[in-house]
Motif scaffolding. Structure first.
Motif, PDB file in Angstrom:
ATOM      1  N   THR A 138       0.775  -1.151   0.090  1.00 36.91           N
ATOM      2  CA  THR A 138       0.065   0.008   0.016  1.00 36.91           C
ATOM      3  C   THR A 138       0.797   1.416   0.031  1.00 36.91           C
ATOM      4  OG1 THR A 138      -1.535  -1.114   1.317  1.00 36.91           O
ATOM      5  CG2 THR A 138      -2.035   1.259   1.245  1.00 36.91           C
ATOM      6  N   LEU A 139       1.883   1.352   0.946  1.00 35.42           N
ATOM      7  CA  LEU A 139       2.717   2.452   0.870  1.00 35.42           C
ATOM      8  C   LEU A 139       3.512   2.717  -0.599  1.00 35.42           C
ATOM      9  CD1 LEU A 139       5.279   3.061   3.545  1.00 35.42           C
ATOM     10  CD2 LEU A 139       6.084   3.002   1.157  1.00 35.42           C
ATOM     11  N   ALA A 140       3.879   1.451  -1.194  1.00 35.27           N
ATOM     12  CA  ALA A 140       4.481   1.554  -2.541  1.00 35.27           C
ATOM     13  C   ALA A 140       3.434   2.253  -3.384  1.00 35.27           C
ATOM     14  CB  ALA A 140       4.872   0.296  -2.943  1.00 35.27           C
ATOM     15  N   LEU A 141       2.342   1.710  -3.549  1.00 33.73           N
ATOM     16  CA  LEU A 141       1.245   2.468  -4.296  1.00 33.73           C
ATOM     17  C   LEU A 141       1.176   4.096  -4.152  1.00 33.73           C
ATOM     18  CD1 LEU A 141      -1.525  -0.259  -4.400  1.00 33.73           C
ATOM     19  CD2 LEU A 141      -0.812   0.914  -6.309  1.00 33.73           C
ATOM     20  N   VAL A 142       0.818   4.293  -2.861  1.00 33.78           N
ATOM     21  CA  VAL A 142       0.852   5.698  -2.360  1.00 33.78           C
ATOM     22  C   VAL A 142       2.099   6.684  -2.983  1.00 33.78           C
ATOM     23  CG1 VAL A 142       0.622   7.430  -0.473  1.00 33.78           C
ATOM     24  CG2 VAL A 142      -0.877   5.375  -0.509  1.00 33.78           C
ATOM     25  N   CYS A 143       3.011   6.280  -2.691  1.00 37.50           N
ATOM     26  CA  CYS A 143       4.275   6.956  -3.101  1.00 37.50           C
ATOM     27  C   CYS A 143       4.484   7.136  -4.450  1.00 37.50           C
ATOM     28  CB  CYS A 143       5.390   6.421  -2.166  1.00 37.50           C
ATOM     29  SG  CYS A 143       5.433   6.474  -0.479  1.00 37.50           S
ATOM     30  N   THR A 144       4.220   5.995  -4.931  1.00 33.68           N
ATOM     31  CA  THR A 144       4.553   5.959  -6.666  1.00 33.68           C
ATOM     32  C   THR A 144       3.418   6.701  -7.470  1.00 33.68           C
ATOM     33  OG1 THR A 144       5.385   3.617  -6.534  1.00 33.68           O
ATOM     34  CG2 THR A 144       4.681   4.512  -8.701  1.00 33.68           C
ATOM     35  N   LEU A 145       2.289   6.624  -7.056  1.00 31.30           N
ATOM     36  CA  LEU A 145       1.220   7.412  -7.664  1.00 31.30           C
ATOM     37  C   LEU A 145       1.474   8.818  -7.436  1.00 31.30           C
ATOM     38  CD1 LEU A 145      -2.076   5.367  -7.106  1.00 31.30           C
ATOM     39  CD2 LEU A 145      -0.528   5.550  -9.166  1.00 31.30           C
ATOM     40  N   SER A 146       1.963   9.263  -6.085  1.00 30.13           N
ATOM     41  CA  SER A 146       2.140  10.633  -5.726  1.00 30.13           C
ATOM     42  C   SER A 146       3.289  11.470  -6.585  1.00 30.13           C
ATOM     43  CB  SER A 146       2.110  10.879  -4.192  1.00 30.13           C
ATOM     44  OG  SER A 146       1.187  10.268  -3.522  1.00 30.13           O
ATOM     45  N   VAL A 147       4.383  10.477  -6.774  1.00 30.90           N
ATOM     46  CA  VAL A 147       5.536  10.900  -7.482  1.00 30.90           C
ATOM     47  C   VAL A 147       5.075  11.179  -9.051  1.00 30.90           C
ATOM     48  CG1 VAL A 147       7.590  10.296  -8.520  1.00 30.90           C
ATOM     49  CG2 VAL A 147       7.320   9.803  -6.063  1.00 30.90           C
ATOM     50  N   PHE A 148       4.158  10.145  -9.648  1.00 33.90           N
ATOM     51  CA  PHE A 148       3.836  10.576 -10.939  1.00 33.90           C
ATOM     52  C   PHE A 148       3.168  11.929 -10.956  1.00 33.90           C
ATOM     53  CE2 PHE A 148       4.889   6.052 -11.898  1.00 33.90           C
ATOM     54  CZ  PHE A 148       5.287   6.254 -13.309  1.00 33.90           C
ATOM     55  N   ASN A 149       2.071  11.861 -10.059  1.00 29.33           N
ATOM     56  CA  ASN A 149       1.351  13.184  -9.820  1.00 29.33           C
ATOM     57  C   ASN A 149       2.310  14.575  -9.917  1.00 29.33           C
ATOM     58  OD1 ASN A 149      -1.155  11.901  -9.834  1.00 29.33           O
ATOM     59  ND2 ASN A 149      -1.122  11.778  -7.547  1.00 29.33           N
ATOM     60  N   GLY A 150       3.369  14.425  -9.081  1.00 29.21           N
ATOM     61  CA  GLY A 150       4.349  15.481  -8.777  1.00 29.21           C
ATOM     62  C   GLY A 150       4.921  15.944 -10.148  1.00 29.21           C
ATOM     63  N   PHE A 151       5.480  14.655 -11.096  1.00 28.00           N
ATOM     64  CA  PHE A 151       5.909  14.911 -12.189  1.00 28.00           C
ATOM     65  C   PHE A 151       5.223  15.442 -13.178  1.00 28.00           C
ATOM     66  CE2 PHE A 151       9.546  11.904 -10.945  1.00 28.00           C
ATOM     67  CZ  PHE A 151      10.471  12.652 -11.500  1.00 28.00           C
TER      68      PHE A 151
END
Length: 416
Positions: free
Chosen positions: A36-49
Motif C-alpha cells: 500500500t505504501l508503494a502504491l501511495v508513494c508511486t502514484l504521488s510521484v507521478f502526480n508530482g512530475f
C-alpha cells in the motif's frame, strides 16, 4: 454487532496458542502495508512530475487556444471569431502565426518553428519567467525584427545568448513552383536579430525548435496578409474556464476547436497517464502476492481455533457462519494493512515535499529539480484504499472457504 465480525476482531488481537501465528499475522499486515505504501508513494510521484510538466507548459501555452479543424490558417475577422472576442470573460486576445522554416546562422543551419505573436504576448503567458539573458522581451522596433530562441536551438546554431550577426530565415513562397535553374527564387528570406534573451521551457518540443518573433515578420515570411494559425486567449481571473470553453465551442461551431492547456499537450499527458496506469497495475500484482501471506496466516489460525469451532458448532453454528468468521479475519488484516500503509505513505510523501530526501542524480543540479516531486491527490488515496481492500477481500474469499471446510471437517472427523 455482527457475530462473525465480533469474533474475528477478538481473534485478531487476542493471544494465540502458538506465538508463530502472531508473527505470521504481523508479517501479513506488514506485507499489505508495504504494498500500500508503494502504491501511495508511486502514484504521488507521478502526480508530482505531471504537475511539474504542467507548470512548464503553463508558462508558455495560453489558457485557451482556438484553431481551425481543416487547413492551417483562418481569418480572425470571421463573424463567429468576433463573437468570441466580444465575450466579457476574455482578458487578453492574441493572434499568432506558426509555421516551419529553415534558419541559418553563419555556417550552421537547421529547421525551426517560427511563431509570430503580437506585442501583448507577455500579458498572455508567463514568458518572463522563462527568459534568460541581459536583454528584454521585445519582438520588433522601427528598424528590425527580433527573434527569441529556445535554449537547445541556441546550442545547435551556436548563436550564444546574444548573437551579433543576424539570423537568416528561409521559407518557401506560397503557390510558387521551384525553378531548378534558380531554386533560391522560390524562397522568401528575412533576417532576425537578437534582443539579448533566450527562453528555457525545459521541454524539448519548445527549447529545440521554437523561435518567437513578431506577427508581422511571420506574415511577411510565409506570404500571409491577415491570416492566423491560432488565436490564444487569457481569461479574467474570476472566469469559469470550463464554462467559457464550452460557450466558445458553441459559438464557433464545428469548423474550429477550442483547447485548454491540457488539451494542447494531450500527447504528453496521455503518455504520463499510461505510465502511471502501468505502474499501478504492476504494484497491484505485487499487492496480490503480498496477500498470500494473509492466506497463510488464516490457515494457521483455523488450525489454532479448532476447539473454538467445535464449541460454536455445538451451539448451533453452521459452516457458513464459521467461514464468515475467518473471511472477516482476512478482511481485517487487509484493512489494517491498508490503513497503516496509507498513513506511512502520506508521511513519506510529506517528508519528501518538505525536505527532498530522495534526490535526482545525486542533487548536483543536472536535472530540472533536485529531488523527486510529490503531489498527493485525494482521488489517488481513495483509489489505493479501494484497491487494497478489493484485492485483499478477493484473495482470501476462495482459499478461506476451501480451507475452513477441509481443515475443520478433517478435525471434526478426527475428534469423532
Amino acid at each position: 454487532m455482527n457475530l462473525p465480525f465480533y469474533i474475528a476482531r477478538r481473534y485478531l488481537f487476542s493471544k494465540k496458542k502458538h506465538n508463530a501465528i502472531n508473527i505470521i499475522s504481523g508479517v501479513a499486515v506488514c506485507g499489505v502495508a508495504l504494498a500500500t505504501l508503494a502504491l501511495v508513494c508511486t502514484l504521488s510521484v507521478f502526480n508530482g512530475f505531471q504537475d511539474m510538466v504542467a507548470g512548464f507548459f503553463t508558462a508558455f501555452d495560453p489558457q485557451l487556444k482556438i484553431t481551425v479543424r481543416e487547413g492551417k490558417v483562418f481569418s480572425p475577422a470571421d463573424s463567429c471569431i468576433l463573437r468570441v472576442k466580444a465575450l466579457p470573460e476574455v482578458d487578453v486576445w492574441t493572434e499568432t502565426l506558426e509555421e516551419n522554416a529553415m534558419v541559418q546562422y553563419k555556417d550552421r543551419q537547421t529547421m525551426a518553428v517560427i511563431k509570430g505573436v503580437e506585442d501583448n504576448f507577455e500579458q498572455l503567458t508567463s514568458i518572463d519567467s522563462l527568459l534568460y539573458g541581459a536583454g528584454t522581451f521585445v519582438l520588433n522596433d522601427s528598424v528590425v525584427d527580433y527573434g527569441i530562441l529556445g535554449v537547445e536551438l541556441v546550442s545547435e546554431l551556436g548563436t550564444g545568448l546574444q548573437f551579433i550577426d543576424p539570423l537568416k530565415v528561409y521559407a518557401p513562397k506560397r503557390n510558387v513552383r521551384i525553378n531548378m535553374a534558380n531554386p533560391s527564387a522560390a524562397f522568401n528570406s528575412e533576417y532576425l536579430f537578437s534582443p539579448g534573451v533566450i527562453f528555457v521551457v525545459n521541454q524539448q518540443k519548445y527549447d529545440a525548435s521554437y523561435i518567437l518573433t513578431s506577427l508581422g515578420f511571420a506574415r511577411r515570411l510565409f506570404d500571409y496578409d491577415t491570416e492566423v494559425s491560432a488565436i490564444e486567449i487569457k481569461l479574467k481571473p474570476d472566469a469559469d474556464a470550463r464554462a467559457v470553453e464550452k460557450r466558445m465551442e458553441t459559438l464557433l461551431g464545428d469548423r474550429f476547436t477550442v483547447q485548454n492547456r491540457y488539451e494542447q499537450q494531450a500527447d504528453v499527458f496521455r503518455i504520463m497517464e499510461i505510465e502511471k496506469l502501468i505502474s499501478y497495475i504492476f504494484l497491484t500484482f505485487i499487492l496480490a502476492i503480498a496477500c498470500f501471506n494473509v492466506i497463510g496466516s488464516l490457515s494457521m489460525l483455523i488450525l489454532d481455533k479448532r476447539d473454538d469451532v467445535e464449541t460454536l458448532r455445538n451451539l448451533g453454528a453452521d459452516d457458513r457462519l464459521i467461514a464468515r468468521i475467518f473471511l472477516f479475519e482476512g478482511r481485517l488484516i487487509s484493512a489494517f494493512g491498508a490503513g497503516i500503509g496509507i498513513v506511512l505513505g502520506l508521511l513519506l510523501c510529506f517528508l519528501q515535499q518538505q525536505f527532498g530526501f530522495v534526490t535526482l542524480g545525486g542533487g548536483n543540479g543536472s536535472f530540472v529539480v533536485d529531488a523527486y516531486p510529490v503531489s498527493i491527490h485525494a482521488t489517488d488515496i481513495l483509489l489505493v484504499f479501494v484497491t487494497v481492500i478489493a484485492v485483499g477481500f478477493l484473495s482470501v474469499w476462495y482459499p478461506v472457504r476451501y480451507l475452513s471446510k477441509r481443515l475443520l471437517r478433517r478435525s471434526a472427523t478426527s475428534c469423532g
